[in-house]
Scaffold this motif. Sequence first.
Motif, PDB file in Angstrom:
ATOM      1  N   LYS A   1       0.840  -1.152  -0.127  1.00  0.00           N
ATOM      2  CA  LYS A   1       0.040  -0.027  -0.076  1.00  0.00           C
ATOM      3  C   LYS A   1       0.842   1.217   0.010  1.00  0.00           C
ATOM      4  O   LYS A   1       1.823   1.175  -0.165  1.00  0.00           O
ATOM      5  CB  LYS A   1      -1.073  -0.011   1.101  1.00  0.00           C
ATOM      6  N   PHE A   2       0.206   2.289  -0.024  1.00  0.00           N
ATOM      7  CA  PHE A   2       1.038   3.674   0.025  1.00  0.00           C
ATOM      8  C   PHE A   2       1.619   3.939   1.473  1.00  0.00           C
ATOM      9  O   PHE A   2       1.353   3.352   2.424  1.00  0.00           O
ATOM     10  CB  PHE A   2      -0.041   4.803  -0.078  1.00  0.00           C
TER      11      PHE A   2
ATOM     12  N   THR B   1      -7.108  -1.325   1.142  1.00  0.00           N
ATOM     13  CA  THR B   1      -6.680  -2.642   0.489  1.00  0.00           C
ATOM     14  C   THR B   1      -7.052  -3.358  -0.561  1.00  0.00           C
ATOM     15  O   THR B   1      -6.350  -3.456  -1.370  1.00  0.00           O
ATOM     16  CB  THR B   1      -6.454  -3.552   1.928  1.00  0.00           C
ATOM     17  N   ALA B   2      -8.511  -3.232  -0.360  1.00  0.00           N
ATOM     18  CA  ALA B   2      -9.221  -3.868  -1.302  1.00  0.00           C
ATOM     19  C   ALA B   2      -8.850  -3.377  -2.796  1.00  0.00           C
ATOM     20  O   ALA B   2      -8.774  -3.829  -3.958  1.00  0.00           O
ATOM     21  CB  ALA B   2     -10.771  -4.209  -1.091  1.00  0.00           C
ATOM     22  N   ARG B   3      -9.040  -1.849  -2.890  1.00  0.00           N
ATOM     23  CA  ARG B   3      -8.936  -1.449  -3.783  1.00  0.00           C
ATOM     24  C   ARG B   3      -7.437  -1.275  -4.730  1.00  0.00           C
ATOM     25  O   ARG B   3      -7.236  -1.602  -5.921  1.00  0.00           O
ATOM     26  CB  ARG B   3      -9.178   0.207  -3.907  1.00  0.00           C
ATOM     27  N   ILE B   4      -6.339  -1.417  -3.661  1.00  0.00           N
ATOM     28  CA  ILE B   4      -5.160  -1.678  -4.227  1.00  0.00           C
ATOM     29  C   ILE B   4      -4.686  -2.848  -4.599  1.00  0.00           C
ATOM     30  O   ILE B   4      -4.135  -2.907  -5.811  1.00  0.00           O
ATOM     31  CB  ILE B   4      -4.174  -0.896  -3.194  1.00  0.00           C
TER      32      ILE B   4
ATOM     33  N   SER C   1      -5.499   4.852  -5.613  1.00  0.00           N
ATOM     34  CA  SER C   1      -5.808   5.865  -4.478  1.00  0.00           C
ATOM     35  C   SER C   1      -7.286   6.258  -4.129  1.00  0.00           C
ATOM     36  O   SER C   1      -8.188   6.039  -5.012  1.00  0.00           O
ATOM     37  CB  SER C   1      -4.969   7.121  -4.522  1.00  0.00           C
ATOM     38  N   THR C   2      -7.403   6.553  -2.815  1.00  0.00           N
ATOM     39  CA  THR C   2      -8.529   7.147  -2.403  1.00  0.00           C
ATOM     40  C   THR C   2      -8.259   8.787  -2.040  1.00  0.00           C
ATOM     41  O   THR C   2      -7.129   8.920  -1.676  1.00  0.00           O
ATOM     42  CB  THR C   2      -9.101   6.356  -1.198  1.00  0.00           C
TER      43      THR C   2
ATOM     44  N   GLU D   1      -4.478  13.802 -12.194  1.00  0.00           N
ATOM     45  CA  GLU D   1      -5.461  12.841 -12.534  1.00  0.00           C
ATOM     46  C   GLU D   1      -5.105  11.461 -12.162  1.00  0.00           C
ATOM     47  O   GLU D   1      -3.907  10.933 -12.260  1.00  0.00           O
ATOM     48  CB  GLU D   1      -5.794  12.714 -14.107  1.00  0.00           C
ATOM     49  N   GLY D   2      -6.026  10.585 -11.964  1.00  0.00           N
ATOM     50  CA  GLY D   2      -5.860   9.215 -11.563  1.00  0.00           C
ATOM     51  C   GLY D   2      -5.022   9.052 -10.257  1.00  0.00           C
ATOM     52  O   GLY D   2      -5.460   9.921  -9.255  1.00  0.00           O
TER      53      GLY D   2
END
Length: 254
Positions: free
Chosen positions: A38-39, A72-75, A86-87, A136-137
Amino acid sequence: MQTRFIQTILALALVSTAIPALAEPTQVDVRVLARGAKFIGGYSDSARVVLTDAETGEVLARGLTQGTTGDTARILEGVNGDKRLSTPDSAVFHATLDLATPRRVTATVTGPLSQPQAATTVTSTQWVLPGRSITEGDGWVLELPGLVVDVVEPAAFQPVKRGAEVPLQVSVTMMCGCALSENGPWKAGTTEVDYQVTVNGKAQPLQRMTFDSASGRYKVAYIPHDPGIHEIEVRAWDAANGNAGVGRTTLFVR
């Protein structure tokens, strides 16, 4: 008449060349991602970001990523085809550059600053255009490889008696601080942790440590037999992501 016309044209040309190009504010968002995880977040000891002009070395901006380690799930899995990792709360360094012309910018990131024994540095270079923000993104993402290896026991320079059992306990995490476990997203079973003891300058063979699920640490009982200085080096290796880390401590054996 013609001479005066030519003089006017030359005067206008001189005025136009004397006017500098107007700088445009250009926002750059930099995020630091732990390889395979993660970040790298936090607010005072996260990851340091320095943006410099690649041609002149001029420092354009510097600061720390601030925010959480993210979702976690998104990454790890993505969300409905959305490629963003990212969120809004994910750790990021926001910089605004005043650019009059395109500049080739180098981003240098170092972290995690909270674990100096594990900190590493990576760089990336790209053109940044006036008024064309990189937001962006996920913005500008740099990936930090490695593992954080923290020797919990024994304490450095602890005096012990030869023949006495010395508990060796080590915490190993991803660079973002994400813990290893038996059933979580970061598997302890795929990370090899070995230790090597150097006794009075003579290196001993590598020995394997085992993961204890109750404490979330790698453990082994070390019994020193010879008096002197025992230097312990712990090596962690995550083959799936190519991540490695090292931790050290020293014993005085009497």
